[in-house]
Design a protein around this motif. Structure first.
Motif, PDB file in Angstrom:
ATOM      1  N   HIS A  10      63.075  -6.402 -43.095  1.00 32.89           N
ATOM      2  CA  HIS A  10      63.675  -6.730 -41.800  1.00 32.89           C
ATOM      3  C   HIS A  10      62.674  -6.525 -40.662  1.00 32.89           C
ATOM      4  N   GLN A  11      61.840  -5.509 -40.772  1.00 28.77           N
ATOM      5  CA  GLN A  11      60.817  -5.289 -39.746  1.00 28.77           C
ATOM      6  C   GLN A  11      59.815  -6.443 -39.724  1.00 28.77           C
ATOM      7  N   ILE A  12      59.386  -6.882 -40.907  1.00 28.73           N
ATOM      8  CA  ILE A  12      58.435  -7.995 -40.981  1.00 28.73           C
ATOM      9  C   ILE A  12      59.079  -9.277 -40.476  1.00 28.73           C
ATOM     10  N   ILE A  19      56.893 -13.653 -33.181  1.00 28.85           N
ATOM     11  CA  ILE A  19      55.648 -14.409 -33.020  1.00 28.85           C
ATOM     12  C   ILE A  19      55.913 -15.910 -32.988  1.00 28.85           C
ATOM     13  N   VAL A  20      56.818 -16.369 -33.840  1.00 27.05           N
ATOM     14  CA  VAL A  20      57.192 -17.788 -33.814  1.00 27.05           C
ATOM     15  C   VAL A  20      57.829 -18.125 -32.465  1.00 27.05           C
ATOM     16  N   GLY A  21      58.635 -17.219 -31.927  1.00 22.90           N
ATOM     17  CA  GLY A  21      59.219 -17.431 -30.605  1.00 22.90           C
ATOM     18  C   GLY A  21      58.157 -17.520 -29.521  1.00 22.90           C
ATOM     19  N   ALA A  22      57.117 -16.700 -29.640  1.00 26.31           N
ATOM     20  CA  ALA A  22      56.021 -16.766 -28.667  1.00 26.31           C
ATOM     21  C   ALA A  22      55.296 -18.106 -28.760  1.00 26.31           C
ATOM     22  N   LEU A  49      44.845 -23.927 -21.870  1.00 24.89           N
ATOM     23  CA  LEU A  49      44.660 -22.616 -22.499  1.00 24.89           C
ATOM     24  C   LEU A  49      43.517 -21.825 -21.877  1.00 24.89           C
ATOM     25  N   SER A  50      42.627 -22.482 -21.189  1.00 22.52           N
ATOM     26  CA  SER A  50      41.514 -21.761 -20.569  1.00 22.52           C
ATOM     27  C   SER A  50      41.921 -21.047 -19.282  1.00 22.52           C
ATOM     28  N   PHE A  51      43.162 -21.231 -18.831  1.00 22.98           N
ATOM     29  CA  PHE A  51      43.667 -20.551 -17.638  1.00 22.98           C
ATOM     30  C   PHE A  51      44.922 -19.754 -17.993  1.00 22.98           C
ATOM     31  N   PRO A  52      44.776 -18.541 -18.536  1.00 21.49           N
ATOM     32  CA  PRO A  52      45.938 -17.769 -18.998  1.00 21.49           C
ATOM     33  C   PRO A  52      46.958 -17.451 -17.905  1.00 21.49           C
ATOM     34  N   LYS A  53      46.525 -17.370 -16.668  1.00 21.02           N
ATOM     35  CA  LYS A  53      47.491 -17.041 -15.613  1.00 21.02           C
ATOM     36  C   LYS A  53      48.514 -18.152 -15.396  1.00 21.02           C
ATOM     37  N   SER A  54      48.244 -19.348 -15.925  1.00 21.40           N
ATOM     38  CA  SER A  54      49.182 -20.442 -15.749  1.00 21.40           C
ATOM     39  C   SER A  54      50.247 -20.501 -16.844  1.00 21.40           C
ATOM     40  N   TYR A  55      50.050 -19.752 -17.928  1.00 21.98           N
ATOM     41  CA  TYR A  55      51.015 -19.869 -19.020  1.00 21.98           C
ATOM     42  C   TYR A  55      51.441 -18.538 -19.637  1.00 21.98           C
ATOM     43  N   TRP A  56      50.959 -17.397 -19.206  1.00 25.64           N
ATOM     44  CA  TRP A  56      51.225 -16.133 -19.882  1.00 25.64           C
ATOM     45  C   TRP A  56      52.711 -15.783 -19.959  1.00 25.64           C
ATOM     46  N   LEU A  57      53.499 -16.254 -19.018  1.00 25.39           N
ATOM     47  CA  LEU A  57      54.919 -15.913 -19.005  1.00 25.39           C
ATOM     48  C   LEU A  57      55.694 -16.628 -20.113  1.00 25.39           C
ATOM     49  N   TRP A  58      55.313 -17.837 -20.472  1.00 22.91           N
ATOM     50  CA  TRP A  58      56.036 -18.603 -21.486  1.00 22.91           C
ATOM     51  C   TRP A  58      56.037 -17.921 -22.850  1.00 22.91           C
ATOM     52  N   PRO A  59      54.874 -17.558 -23.413  1.00 25.75           N
ATOM     53  CA  PRO A  59      54.926 -16.895 -24.717  1.00 25.75           C
ATOM     54  C   PRO A  59      55.565 -15.515 -24.657  1.00 25.75           C
ATOM     55  N   LEU A  60      55.403 -14.828 -23.535  1.00 24.61           N
ATOM     56  CA  LEU A  60      56.034 -13.510 -23.396  1.00 24.61           C
ATOM     57  C   LEU A  60      57.556 -13.633 -23.438  1.00 24.61           C
ATOM     58  N   LEU A  61      58.089 -14.587 -22.716  1.00 26.48           N
ATOM     59  CA  LEU A  61      59.536 -14.787 -22.737  1.00 26.48           C
ATOM     60  C   LEU A  61      60.021 -15.253 -24.107  1.00 26.48           C
ATOM     61  N   GLY A  62      59.271 -16.123 -24.752  1.00 22.05           N
ATOM     62  CA  GLY A  62      59.635 -16.557 -26.095  1.00 22.05           C
ATOM     63  C   GLY A  62      59.646 -15.400 -27.078  1.00 22.05           C
ATOM     64  N   PHE A  63      58.656 -14.529 -26.978  1.00 22.29           N
ATOM     65  CA  PHE A  63      58.571 -13.353 -27.842  1.00 22.29           C
ATOM     66  C   PHE A  63      59.757 -12.422 -27.602  1.00 22.29           C
ATOM     67  N   LEU A  64      60.032 -12.135 -26.343  1.00 18.88           N
ATOM     68  CA  LEU A  64      61.118 -11.201 -26.022  1.00 18.88           C
ATOM     69  C   LEU A  64      62.500 -11.758 -26.366  1.00 18.88           C
ATOM     70  N   ILE A  65      62.725 -13.004 -26.048  1.00 19.98           N
ATOM     71  CA  ILE A  65      64.056 -13.590 -26.295  1.00 19.98           C
ATOM     72  C   ILE A  65      64.344 -13.651 -27.786  1.00 19.98           C
ATOM     73  N   THR A  66      63.397 -14.143 -28.586  1.00 22.47           N
ATOM     74  CA  THR A  66      63.660 -14.219 -30.024  1.00 22.47           C
ATOM     75  C   THR A  66      63.744 -12.833 -30.648  1.00 22.47           C
ATOM     76  N   GLY A  67      62.951 -11.895 -30.167  1.00 27.46           N
ATOM     77  CA  GLY A  67      63.036 -10.530 -30.677  1.00 27.46           C
ATOM     78  C   GLY A  67      64.372  -9.887 -30.360  1.00 27.46           C
ATOM     79  N   LEU A  68      64.867 -10.100 -29.153  1.00 28.15           N
ATOM     80  CA  LEU A  68      66.166  -9.538 -28.780  1.00 28.15           C
ATOM     81  C   LEU A  68      67.321 -10.210 -29.513  1.00 28.15           C
ATOM     82  N   VAL A  69      67.212 -11.502 -29.744  1.00 30.80           N
ATOM     83  CA  VAL A  69      68.254 -12.199 -30.505  1.00 30.80           C
ATOM     84  C   VAL A  69      68.281 -11.689 -31.947  1.00 30.80           C
TER      85      VAL A  69
END
Length: 80
Positions: A10-12, A19-22, A49-69
């Motif tokens: 379950h942890q894995i 990660i898939v959510g991210a 991808l060469s400008f992380p400040k333009s997209y860093w929020l998207w994978p973070l939200l994907g990671f958090l939302i799928t992890g919380l679900v």
């Protein structure tokens, strides 16, 4: 319910799901670009991808939302 006391499988699954959510969050962020359909997609993706400040929020939200679900599903499953 502490995730550290879950079975190893379950942890894995929780980590893989997050990660898939991210990755899906990153993809949705790229598709949401206003210039997505104007240029060649792979060149635009590499430039984006060469400008992380333009997209860093998207994978973070994907990671958090799928992890919380996943956590909520485990919590619901253990309570029944």
């Amino acid at each position: 319910m502490n995730p550290l006391h879950w079975q190893r499988e379950h942890q894995i699954a929780w980590i893989v799901t997050s990660i898939v959510g991210a990755l899906l969050g990153l993809l949705l962020g790229f598709i949401d670009l206003p210039s997505f359909s104007l240029w060649e997609p792979w060149q635009m993706f590499a430039a984006w991808l060469s400008f992380p400040k333009s997209y860093w929020l998207w994978p973070l939200l994907g990671f958090l939302i799928t992890g919380l679900v996943f956590y909520a599903a485990q919590l619901f499953r253990s309570s029944n």
